[in-house]
Design a protein around this motif. Structure first.
Motif, mmCIF file in Angstrom:
data_model
loop_
_atom_site.group_PDB
_atom_site.id
_atom_site.type_symbol
_atom_site.label_atom_id
_atom_site.label_comp_id
_atom_site.label_asym_id
_atom_site.label_seq_id
_atom_site.Cartn_x
_atom_site.Cartn_y
_atom_site.Cartn_z
ATOM 1 N N ALA A 102 0.822 -1.210 0.000
ATOM 2 C CA ALA A 102 0.000 0.000 0.000
ATOM 3 C C ALA A 102 0.858 1.262 0.000
ATOM 4 O O ALA A 102 0.381 2.341 -0.363
ATOM 5 N N GLN A 103 2.141 1.119 0.377
ATOM 6 C CA GLN A 103 3.059 2.255 0.374
ATOM 7 C C GLN A 103 4.106 2.145 -0.735
ATOM 8 O O GLN A 103 5.079 2.893 -0.750
ATOM 9 N N GLY A 104 3.900 1.186 -1.632
ATOM 10 C CA GLY A 104 4.836 1.015 -2.730
ATOM 11 C C GLY A 104 6.162 0.421 -2.301
ATOM 12 O O GLY A 104 7.192 0.648 -2.946
ATOM 13 N N VAL A 105 6.155 -0.377 -1.227
ATOM 14 C CA VAL A 105 7.371 -0.968 -0.677
ATOM 15 C C VAL A 105 7.297 -2.485 -0.794
ATOM 16 O O VAL A 105 6.242 -3.082 -0.557
ATOM 17 N N ARG A 106 8.394 -3.120 -1.164
ATOM 18 C CA ARG A 106 8.448 -4.576 -1.262
ATOM 19 C C ARG A 106 9.097 -5.169 -0.023
ATOM 20 O O ARG A 106 10.122 -4.674 0.459
ATOM 21 N N VAL A 107 8.516 -6.229 0.489
ATOM 22 C CA VAL A 107 9.140 -7.004 1.550
ATOM 23 C C VAL A 107 10.206 -7.888 0.909
ATOM 24 O O VAL A 107 9.912 -8.646 -0.016
ATOM 25 N N GLY A 108 11.449 -7.796 1.407
ATOM 26 C CA GLY A 108 12.548 -8.489 0.746
ATOM 27 C C GLY A 108 13.123 -9.678 1.494
ATOM 28 O O GLY A 108 13.829 -10.489 0.903
ATOM 29 N N HIS A 109 12.836 -9.771 2.774
ATOM 30 C CA HIS A 109 13.406 -10.885 3.545
ATOM 31 C C HIS A 109 12.479 -11.269 4.689
ATOM 32 O O HIS A 109 11.531 -10.547 5.016
ATOM 33 N N VAL A 110 12.773 -12.416 5.277
ATOM 34 C CA VAL A 110 12.029 -12.928 6.428
ATOM 35 C C VAL A 110 13.026 -13.400 7.476
ATOM 36 O O VAL A 110 13.967 -14.133 7.151
ATOM 37 N N LYS A 111 12.806 -12.976 8.698
ATOM 38 C CA LYS A 111 13.617 -13.443 9.828
ATOM 39 C C LYS A 111 12.675 -13.836 10.966
ATOM 40 O O LYS A 111 11.995 -12.974 11.524
ATOM 41 N N PRO A 112 12.597 -15.112 11.317
ATOM 42 C CA PRO A 112 11.751 -15.508 12.450
ATOM 43 C C PRO A 112 12.200 -14.810 13.737
ATOM 44 O O PRO A 112 13.355 -14.384 13.872
ATOM 45 N N HIS A 113 11.270 -14.739 14.672
ATOM 46 C CA HIS A 113 11.526 -14.041 15.938
ATOM 47 C C HIS A 113 11.662 -14.999 17.117
ATOM 48 O O HIS A 113 10.987 -16.028 17.183
ATOM 49 N N GLY A 114 12.503 -14.630 18.068
ATOM 50 C CA GLY A 114 12.510 -15.221 19.388
ATOM 51 C C GLY A 114 12.607 -16.727 19.435
ATOM 52 O O GLY A 114 13.524 -17.341 18.877
ATOM 53 N N VAL A 134 8.011 -19.506 3.422
ATOM 54 C CA VAL A 134 8.618 -18.351 2.761
ATOM 55 C C VAL A 134 8.630 -18.547 1.250
ATOM 56 O O VAL A 134 8.208 -17.669 0.482
ATOM 57 N N ALA A 135 9.090 -19.715 0.802
ATOM 58 C CA ALA A 135 9.183 -19.980 -0.638
ATOM 59 C C ALA A 135 7.816 -19.984 -1.301
ATOM 60 O O ALA A 135 7.676 -19.555 -2.455
ATOM 61 N N SER A 136 6.793 -20.468 -0.583
ATOM 62 C CA SER A 136 5.457 -20.534 -1.167
ATOM 63 C C SER A 136 4.826 -19.155 -1.329
ATOM 64 O O SER A 136 3.994 -18.940 -2.211
ATOM 65 N N VAL A 137 5.225 -18.213 -0.482
ATOM 66 C CA VAL A 137 4.708 -16.848 -0.589
ATOM 67 C C VAL A 137 5.427 -16.092 -1.695
ATOM 68 O O VAL A 137 4.816 -15.421 -2.525
ATOM 69 N N ASP A 138 6.765 -16.194 -1.709
ATOM 70 C CA ASP A 138 7.569 -15.492 -2.709
ATOM 71 C C ASP A 138 8.964 -16.105 -2.700
ATOM 72 O O ASP A 138 9.731 -15.910 -1.753
ATOM 73 N N ALA A 139 9.285 -16.839 -3.745
ATOM 74 C CA ALA A 139 10.583 -17.512 -3.824
ATOM 75 C C ALA A 139 11.738 -16.527 -3.933
ATOM 76 O O ALA A 139 12.903 -16.922 -3.786
ATOM 77 N N GLY A 140 11.439 -15.251 -4.156
ATOM 78 C CA GLY A 140 12.481 -14.239 -4.215
ATOM 79 C C GLY A 140 12.854 -13.668 -2.864
ATOM 80 O O GLY A 140 13.813 -12.896 -2.754
ATOM 81 N N LEU A 141 12.110 -14.045 -1.821
ATOM 82 C CA LEU A 141 12.429 -13.573 -0.484
ATOM 83 C C LEU A 141 13.724 -14.208 0.019
ATOM 84 O O LEU A 141 14.024 -15.355 -0.300
ATOM 85 N N MET A 142 14.465 -13.465 0.819
ATOM 86 C CA MET A 142 15.646 -13.995 1.477
ATOM 87 C C MET A 142 15.271 -14.451 2.879
ATOM 88 O O MET A 142 14.497 -13.780 3.569
ATOM 89 N N LEU A 143 15.823 -15.579 3.300
ATOM 90 C CA LEU A 143 15.600 -16.079 4.648
ATOM 91 C C LEU A 143 16.835 -15.762 5.498
ATOM 92 O O LEU A 143 17.945 -16.152 5.157
ATOM 93 N N VAL A 144 16.621 -15.071 6.592
ATOM 94 C CA VAL A 144 17.691 -14.720 7.520
ATOM 95 C C VAL A 144 17.631 -15.689 8.705
ATOM 96 O O VAL A 144 16.567 -15.907 9.295
ATOM 97 N N GLY A 145 18.779 -16.270 9.048
ATOM 98 C CA GLY A 145 18.816 -17.212 10.158
ATOM 99 C C GLY A 145 20.166 -17.212 10.840
ATOM 100 O O GLY A 145 21.147 -16.647 10.327
ATOM 101 N N LEU A 146 20.224 -17.852 11.981
ATOM 102 C CA LEU A 146 21.455 -17.913 12.766
ATOM 103 C C LEU A 146 22.569 -18.566 11.951
ATOM 104 O O LEU A 146 22.374 -19.620 11.335
ATOM 105 N N ALA A 147 23.726 -17.956 11.944
ATOM 106 C CA ALA A 147 24.866 -18.490 11.193
ATOM 107 C C ALA A 147 25.142 -19.938 11.577
ATOM 108 O O ALA A 147 25.184 -20.289 12.753
ATOM 109 N N GLY A 148 25.304 -20.794 10.564
ATOM 110 C CA GLY A 148 25.637 -22.193 10.780
ATOM 111 C C GLY A 148 24.498 -23.064 11.272
ATOM 112 O O GLY A 148 24.734 -24.182 11.734
#
Length: 254
Positions: A102-114, A134-148
């Motif tokens: 609605a503001q012309g902004v794209r969501v680019g990544h996903v990071k789960p919380h807590g 994440v992939a089913s919503v938009d395969a172009g999204l990046m997934l952020v997660g704990l290293a390793g």
């Protein structure tokens, strides 16, 4: 000058959770933001306001989905099946996408919380459920997660781009996992210590565990908790030091 530093790093924070004024003060120091989607904190109005802040400051927008657990701020692990986790993640991403669009902004990544983030770091079944959502919503999204962690492995299995995350203001175990918040030494309260920890990650690819040994930790993005009492001071000091070392702060991750 610190030898061997990465030339570029993303600096992120979890926002839309607490005081809007705190988010506004923090935003100029970030390159990406993870916005609470209402399940652990936030609201549709806060989501709209926080997206607008990101847009104004050129900060990349990401979804920060959680267990449905506002009473415990999403920091209590819930025994729910993977299918339900998959749907609650889809729901929260979709909610933020609608507010952002609605503001012309794209969501680019996903990071789960807590607790959901920590569970996905060690539990491959939960990690796959999140990555599939994440992939089913938009395969172009990046997934952020704990290293390793299992989270990143699941993201790769799902064909997603992934970003390995390190923390400026949290201490690590010898297994390169976060010290549980129930421990008195879980969080770093010294700005100098937080900056030194990040410099170690970016120069040597290592972090000093709370037990004293050095642990390998290669990161693409560094998190500052937006709800921490020293978040603004940490962000200001960290960005100043990194830019002084010639490091570009940018959300352009692998």
């Amino acid at each position: 000058m610190v030898a061997g530093l990465k030339r570029r790093i993303d600096l992120n924070a979890d926002v839309g959770e607490m005081d809007a004024a705190d988010d506004a003060a923090l935003m100029p120091y970030l390159s990406s933001a993870n916005i609470a989607c209402g399940f652990h904190a936030g609201s549709p109005l806060r989501m709209r306001e926080t997206v607008a802040l990101c847009k104004a400051h050129g900060v990349a927008v990401g979804a920060h989905p959680s267990y449905w657990d506002r009473a415990h701020f999403g920091r209590r692990e819930l025994d729910i099946p993977a299918d339900e986790i998959r749907e609650l993640v889809r729901y929260q991403i979709g909610a933020l996408q609608a507010v952002a669009a609605a503001q012309g902004v794209r969501v680019g990544h996903v990071k789960p919380h807590g607790a959901l983030y920590n569970r996905s770091a060690r539990d491959a079944v939960v990690a796959d459920a999140i990555a599939d959502a994440v992939a089913s919503v938009d395969a172009g999204l990046m997934l952020v997660g704990l290293a390793g962690s299992e989270s990143l492995a699941a993201g790769r299995r799902a064909g997603l781009r992934v970003a390995a995350e390190g923390f400026a203001d949290r201490r690590y175990t010898a297994q390169a996992r976060l010290v549980p918040r129930s421990s008195p030494d879980a969080c770093i309260e010294s700005t100098d210590e937080a900056v030194a920890q990040v410099l170690g990650m970016l120069s040597d690819g290592r972090v000093r565990a709370s037990s004293g040994e050095d642990v390998a930790l290669s990161v693409d993005t560094v998190c500052l908790h937006g709800d921490g009492p020293s978040a603004l001071a940490f962000a200001r000091a960290l960005r100043s030091r990194l830019e002084g070392e010639g490091v570009e702060i940018s959300a352009e991750r692998p």
